[in-house]
Design a protein around this motif. Structure first.
Motif, PDB file in Angstrom:
ATOM      1  N   ALA A  40      60.108  -5.584 -57.072  1.00 52.36           N
ATOM      2  CA  ALA A  40      59.913  -4.148 -57.239  1.00 52.36           C
ATOM      3  C   ALA A  40      61.216  -3.521 -57.732  1.00 52.36           C
ATOM      4  O   ALA A  40      62.296  -4.086 -57.535  1.00 52.36           O
ATOM      5  CB  ALA A  40      59.492  -3.525 -55.904  1.00 52.36           C
ATOM      6  N   PRO A  41      61.134  -2.351 -58.369  1.00 61.33           N
ATOM      7  CA  PRO A  41      62.347  -1.701 -58.874  1.00 61.33           C
ATOM      8  C   PRO A  41      63.378  -1.482 -57.777  1.00 61.33           C
ATOM      9  O   PRO A  41      63.044  -0.982 -56.692  1.00 61.33           O
ATOM     10  CB  PRO A  41      61.824  -0.364 -59.403  1.00 61.33           C
ATOM     11  N   GLY A  42      64.595  -1.899 -58.035  1.00 59.04           N
ATOM     12  CA  GLY A  42      65.672  -1.712 -57.075  1.00 59.04           C
ATOM     13  C   GLY A  42      65.661  -2.675 -55.905  1.00 59.04           C
ATOM     14  O   GLY A  42      66.476  -2.529 -54.982  1.00 59.04           O
ATOM     15  N   GLU A  89      52.699  -0.034 -52.480  1.00 61.87           N
ATOM     16  CA  GLU A  89      53.870  -0.877 -52.223  1.00 61.87           C
ATOM     17  C   GLU A  89      53.741  -2.278 -52.816  1.00 61.87           C
ATOM     18  O   GLU A  89      54.704  -3.054 -52.777  1.00 61.87           O
ATOM     19  CB  GLU A  89      54.170  -0.975 -50.723  1.00 61.87           C
ATOM     20  N   ASP A  90      52.580  -2.608 -53.372  1.00 57.62           N
ATOM     21  CA  ASP A  90      52.422  -3.879 -54.091  1.00 57.62           C
ATOM     22  C   ASP A  90      52.918  -3.765 -55.533  1.00 57.62           C
ATOM     23  O   ASP A  90      52.962  -4.776 -56.251  1.00 57.62           O
ATOM     24  CB  ASP A  90      50.957  -4.319 -54.101  1.00 57.62           C
ATOM     25  N   THR A  91      53.266  -2.574 -55.954  1.00 59.02           N
ATOM     26  CA  THR A  91      53.760  -2.373 -57.318  1.00 59.02           C
ATOM     27  C   THR A  91      55.033  -3.175 -57.553  1.00 59.02           C
ATOM     28  O   THR A  91      56.002  -3.060 -56.795  1.00 59.02           O
ATOM     29  CB  THR A  91      54.038  -0.881 -57.565  1.00 59.02           C
ATOM     30  N   GLN A 113      53.493  -7.045 -65.114  1.00 60.20           N
ATOM     31  CA  GLN A 113      53.635  -5.815 -64.326  1.00 60.20           C
ATOM     32  C   GLN A 113      52.331  -5.472 -63.624  1.00 60.20           C
ATOM     33  O   GLN A 113      51.265  -5.443 -64.234  1.00 60.20           O
ATOM     34  CB  GLN A 113      54.041  -4.660 -65.233  1.00 60.20           C
ATOM     35  N   VAL A 114      52.446  -5.176 -62.356  1.00 60.52           N
ATOM     36  CA  VAL A 114      51.325  -4.659 -61.559  1.00 60.52           C
ATOM     37  C   VAL A 114      51.741  -3.297 -61.019  1.00 60.52           C
ATOM     38  O   VAL A 114      52.780  -3.190 -60.352  1.00 60.52           O
ATOM     39  CB  VAL A 114      50.971  -5.604 -60.399  1.00 60.52           C
ATOM     40  N   THR A 115      50.952  -2.287 -61.321  1.00 60.18           N
ATOM     41  CA  THR A 115      51.233  -0.930 -60.850  1.00 60.18           C
ATOM     42  C   THR A 115      50.027  -0.418 -60.096  1.00 60.18           C
ATOM     43  O   THR A 115      48.920  -0.406 -60.627  1.00 60.18           O
ATOM     44  CB  THR A 115      51.557   0.004 -62.017  1.00 60.18           C
ATOM     45  N   VAL A 116      50.240  -0.005 -58.859  1.00 61.13           N
ATOM     46  CA  VAL A 116      49.175   0.504 -58.012  1.00 61.13           C
ATOM     47  C   VAL A 116      49.438   1.986 -57.759  1.00 61.13           C
ATOM     48  O   VAL A 116      50.465   2.353 -57.171  1.00 61.13           O
ATOM     49  CB  VAL A 116      49.098  -0.253 -56.683  1.00 61.13           C
ATOM     50  N   SER A 117      48.522   2.819 -58.207  1.00 63.25           N
ATOM     51  CA  SER A 117      48.692   4.267 -58.045  1.00 63.25           C
ATOM     52  C   SER A 117      48.019   4.737 -56.758  1.00 63.25           C
ATOM     53  O   SER A 117      47.007   4.190 -56.327  1.00 63.25           O
ATOM     54  CB  SER A 117      48.103   5.004 -59.241  1.00 63.25           C
ATOM     55  N   SER A 118      48.600   5.769 -56.182  1.00 58.91           N
ATOM     56  CA  SER A 118      48.055   6.280 -54.913  1.00 58.91           C
ATOM     57  C   SER A 118      47.018   7.355 -55.153  1.00 58.91           C
ATOM     58  O   SER A 118      46.825   7.838 -56.249  1.00 58.91           O
ATOM     59  CB  SER A 118      49.190   6.818 -54.049  1.00 58.91           C
TER      60      SER A 118
END
Length: 118
Positions: A40-42, A89-91, A113-118
């Motif tokens: 994840a970023p950072g 948080e799986d992003t 890349q996997v992005t999970v939006s809320s």
């Protein structure tokens, strides 16, 4: 030499599902432990799941147990990661890895890349 190519990433809403695939080249795939990692970023890269080549026993990090399933098809030289009930948080960027030398994961894919939006 082993080359790994991931696919199947994308954008999904929380609670949704994705299936990642990792296609491997090389004759050593069927005798190599395979794994999925994410970054994840950072944050540092972390282990997600792995599966052995013989008994195919899966291992998971605690945060994905019950939601993710790792599997492999040796005839297709492919390992999968089925991800259900996805959370923001799986992003992360998800990486496929192979333990060819039996001494640790020594071959890596380029990531998806996997992005999970809320």
């Amino acid at each position: 030499q082993v080359q790994l190519v991931e696919s199947g990433g994308g954008l999904v809403q929380a609670g949704g599902s994705l299936r990642l695939s990792c296609a491997a080249s090389g004759r050593t795939f069927s005798t190599s432990r395979m794994g999925w990692f994410r970054q994840a970023p950072g944050k540092e890269r972390e282990f997600v799941a792995s599966i052995g080549w013989s008994l195919r026993i899966p291992y998971y990090t605690d945060s994905v147990k019950g939601r993710f399933t790792i599997s492999r098809d040796n005839a297709k030289n492919t390992v999968y990661l089925q991800m259900n009930s996805l959370k923001p948080e799986d992003t992360a960027v998800y990486y496929c890895a192979a333990d060819v030398s039996n001494g640790g994961f020594d071959y890596w894919g380029q990531g998806t890349q996997v992005t999970v939006s809320s």
